[in-house]
Motif scaffolding. Structure first.
Motif, short mmCIF file in Angstrom:
data_model
loop_
_atom_site.label_atom_id
_atom_site.label_comp_id
_atom_site.label_asym_id
_atom_site.label_seq_id
_atom_site.Cartn_x
_atom_site.Cartn_y
_atom_site.Cartn_z
N UNK A 71 30.22 -19.34 -28.27
CA UNK A 71 31.05 -19.77 -27.15
C UNK A 71 30.23 -20.14 -25.93
N UNK A 72 28.97 -19.65 -25.85
CA UNK A 72 28.12 -19.91 -24.69
C UNK A 72 27.29 -21.18 -24.84
N UNK A 73 27.35 -21.84 -25.99
CA UNK A 73 26.56 -23.06 -26.21
C UNK A 73 26.89 -24.12 -25.17
N UNK A 361 45.72 -34.06 -26.02
CA UNK A 361 45.62 -34.13 -27.48
C UNK A 361 44.58 -33.16 -28.05
N UNK A 362 43.66 -32.66 -27.21
CA UNK A 362 42.69 -31.67 -27.72
C UNK A 362 43.40 -30.39 -28.19
N UNK A 363 44.19 -29.72 -27.34
CA UNK A 363 44.89 -28.53 -27.85
C UNK A 363 45.90 -28.84 -28.95
N UNK A 364 46.46 -30.05 -28.94
CA UNK A 364 47.38 -30.42 -30.01
C UNK A 364 46.64 -30.45 -31.35
N UNK A 365 45.45 -31.06 -31.37
CA UNK A 365 44.67 -31.10 -32.61
C UNK A 365 44.26 -29.70 -33.05
N UNK A 435 30.22 -28.62 -15.28
CA UNK A 435 31.52 -28.04 -14.94
C UNK A 435 32.46 -28.06 -16.14
N UNK A 436 32.52 -29.21 -16.83
CA UNK A 436 33.46 -29.35 -17.94
C UNK A 436 33.10 -28.40 -19.09
N UNK A 437 31.82 -28.37 -19.47
CA UNK A 437 31.43 -27.51 -20.59
C UNK A 437 31.51 -26.03 -20.21
N UNK A 438 31.22 -25.72 -18.94
CA UNK A 438 31.35 -24.33 -18.50
C UNK A 438 32.81 -23.89 -18.50
N UNK A 439 33.69 -24.79 -18.02
CA UNK A 439 35.12 -24.49 -18.07
C UNK A 439 35.61 -24.35 -19.51
N UNK A 440 35.07 -25.21 -20.38
CA UNK A 440 35.43 -25.13 -21.80
C UNK A 440 35.01 -23.78 -22.37
N UNK A 441 33.75 -23.39 -22.09
CA UNK A 441 33.25 -22.11 -22.62
C UNK A 441 34.03 -20.94 -22.03
N UNK A 442 34.30 -20.97 -20.71
CA UNK A 442 35.05 -19.89 -20.07
C UNK A 442 36.47 -19.82 -20.60
N UNK A 444 37.48 -20.60 -23.57
CA UNK A 444 37.46 -20.01 -24.91
C UNK A 444 37.09 -18.53 -24.87
N UNK A 445 36.09 -18.18 -24.03
CA UNK A 445 35.62 -16.79 -23.98
C UNK A 445 36.70 -15.85 -23.44
N UNK A 446 37.40 -16.29 -22.40
CA UNK A 446 38.38 -15.43 -21.72
C UNK A 446 39.82 -15.82 -22.05
N UNK A 447 40.00 -16.76 -22.96
CA UNK A 447 41.33 -17.19 -23.41
C UNK A 447 42.22 -17.59 -22.23
N UNK A 448 41.65 -18.39 -21.31
CA UNK A 448 42.40 -18.83 -20.13
C UNK A 448 43.42 -19.89 -20.54
N UNK A 449 44.68 -19.63 -20.23
CA UNK A 449 45.77 -20.53 -20.62
C UNK A 449 45.71 -20.85 -22.12
N UNK A 450 45.47 -19.81 -22.89
CA UNK A 450 45.38 -20.00 -24.34
C UNK A 450 44.13 -20.74 -24.77
N UNK A 451 43.09 -20.71 -23.92
CA UNK A 451 41.85 -21.44 -24.22
C UNK A 451 41.87 -22.88 -23.78
#
Length: 481
Positions: A71-73, A361-365, A435-442, A444-451
């Motif tokens: 998740x930290x990649x 469409x990302x969370x939809x997929x 910013x985008x990849x850090x937000x993505x990792x955060x 997923x790591x902390x399950x913010x708004x369902x990831x």
């Protein structure tokens, strides 16, 4: 003798005919040879820059800096991508202004050489800091994008500018096809072709081959430019290569403006609303687009239990290649026609509005994959729908380039204005990946708004871009007038 008639005759003979207001000027043919060479040079850039996308996340994992935390990649991959744009933001305006003084070709030589060297260094890097230094070097020495856009503006006029600038995103789309396909296919060649790449060198540097091939393409581009590309800066053109022989349309006003010295216009004097508004749109567009571009391969490579699709580098490269080639074909066939049909501002606003469904469409997929349990026809259909929305979004670039180029008050500051635009875009692209990849990792790591927090944030920012788009002029200004 009727002197009034004689004055009328003289006036008619010496005054250039101006088309009536509202009537369309006849289209000037594009200088095909010079533009063909220019877009060939541009092609080497996206191939080199996008070839690392399919394997960068796997390379980060293999370096061991994440401690096995997948998740930290995203943190480290985003940092590497951002550093290129940090370097570019620091120097691109200087390269643009230098090209206004010494000519476009010398700056292109430096940029292509710097990109070539940095790609070789990237392939030979075995530590995280080696990757960091090579990407910084690439950004610092790279003023090619802004100089090439400036040359495109000098090779076109108001009647064929849409056709010329439509080629820029097409080239990047083709590069977006070839680059990831090349990177995904040639990464770790010792695994795919052990008979040819069995030496210890390929075990120690498993990602050198795609970097070396990209460097060879840059060398070929450098040779082609040196031999065939003609200088377009009016003060540096050789007499036999005037604007007429280059195939560049010109007018007396345009030629006289081109001779005004750059020193007469300070950078502050260029910051008028007609210049700042298109540049602000370009900066916000660049931020949102680069965020999408880095999230796409990260989403593809993220394991399914974390909400990704779990693709390997070869599959990632194939899908990104399909995105690139389909987008390029569409832009080549339809972009200029759509601009003529609905106008640049309306097209820009429609394209900007596609960013929200692109993110949604990302969370939809991800939900479809969890529901189906495997990658099947439903996921393939969703990816193809995603591609269709991405193609519409990508038309934003061609349109905003028209507004930025048309905002230049004189041709001899076109490089400076493109430099301002590219600097703003580089700053946005420096912030975007991290910013985008850090937000993505955060997320997923902390399950913010369902990831899915990263997608919600980007959709909100896209609303800001939609408001900025409404501030653009209704029509592209005619630079010849």
């Amino acid at each position: 003798m009727d002197t009034s008639n004689s004055h009328e005759i003289i006036a008619n003979e010496t005054t250039p005919l101006v088309p009536a207001k509202g009537s369309k000027k006849p289209k000037t043919p594009l200088p095909k040879l010079q533009i063909g060479i220019l877009i060939t040079l541009q092609l080497a850039e996206p191939i080199a820059s996008t070839s690392i996308f399919p394997y960068i996340n796997q390379l980060i994992r293999e370096l061991g800096i994440t401690g096995g935390n997948d998740a930290a990649v995203g943190y480290y991959a985003g940092m590497i991508e951002s550093l290129f744009f940090v370097g570019q933001a620091l120097t691109v305006l200087r390269w643009a202004r230098l090209s206004d003084r010494i000519g476009r070709k010398p700056v292109l030589v430096i940029g292509l050489s710097g990109t070539c060297i940095s790609m070789l260094c990237f392939g030979l890097s075995t530590t995280f800091w080696g990757l960091v230094i090579s990407r910084c070097l690439c950004g610092l020495l790279n003023g090619n994008v802004v100089v090439m856009k400036t040359m495109m503006g000098e090779l076109t006029d108001s009647t064929n500018m849409a056709q010329g600038f439509a080629l820029i995103p097409i080239v990047w789309c083709i590069g977006g096809f070839v680059g990831p396909l090349m990177g995904g296919t040639l990464a770790r060649p010792q695994d795919h072709w052990p008979a040819l790449f069995s030496g210890s060198f390929w075990r120690n540097y498993p990602y050198f081959l795609p970097c070396a091939v990209a460097a060879c393409l840059l060398v070929l581009a450098l040779v082609m430019m040196s031999l065939f590309l003609q200088e377009t800066l009016s003060t540096k053109c050789r007499p036999k290569f005037t604007s007429t022989t280059l195939g560049i349309s010109s007018s007396p006003d345009r030629e006289s403006l081109a001779q005004k010295p750059m020193a007469n216009m300070s950078m502050r004097s260029l910051l008028t609303p007609s210049v700042v508004i298109p540049i602000a749109n370009y900066a916000m567009l660049a931020f949102l687009d680069v965020s999408f571009r880095v999230i796409l391969p990260l989403f593809f490579s993220t394991p399914t239990h974390l909400g990704g699709l779990g693709f390997d580098p070869a599959t990632i490269g194939s899908w990104m290649a399909l995105f690139g080639i389909t987008d390029g074909v569409f832009q080549a066939l339809f972009f200029a026609r759509i601009v003529d049909w609905i106008g640049p501002k309306r097209l820009f606003c429609i394209s900007v509005s596609c960013y929200a469904p692109l993110m949604a469409m990302f969370p939809i997929m991800s939900w479809i994959l969890r529901a189906r349990g495997e990658v099947d026809h439903a996921i393939t259909f969703a990816l193809l729908c995603h591609l269709a929305v991405a193609i519409t979004w990508d038309m934003t670039y061609g349109t905003i380039f028209l507004f930025i180029t048309a905002s230049a008050p004189t041709n001899n500051v076109l490089g400076a204005i493109n430099g301002l635009g590219q600097t703003s875009a580089a700053v946005a692209r420096a912030v975007g990946p991290a910013l985008a990849t850090s937000l993505f990792a955060a997320s997923k790591e902390h399950n913010l708004l369902g990831g899915n927090a990263v997608f919600v944030v980007l959709i909100m920012l896209a609303g800001g871009l939609r408001w900025l788009a409404s501030q653009l002029p209704d029509e592209v200004q005619d630079r010849d007038d």
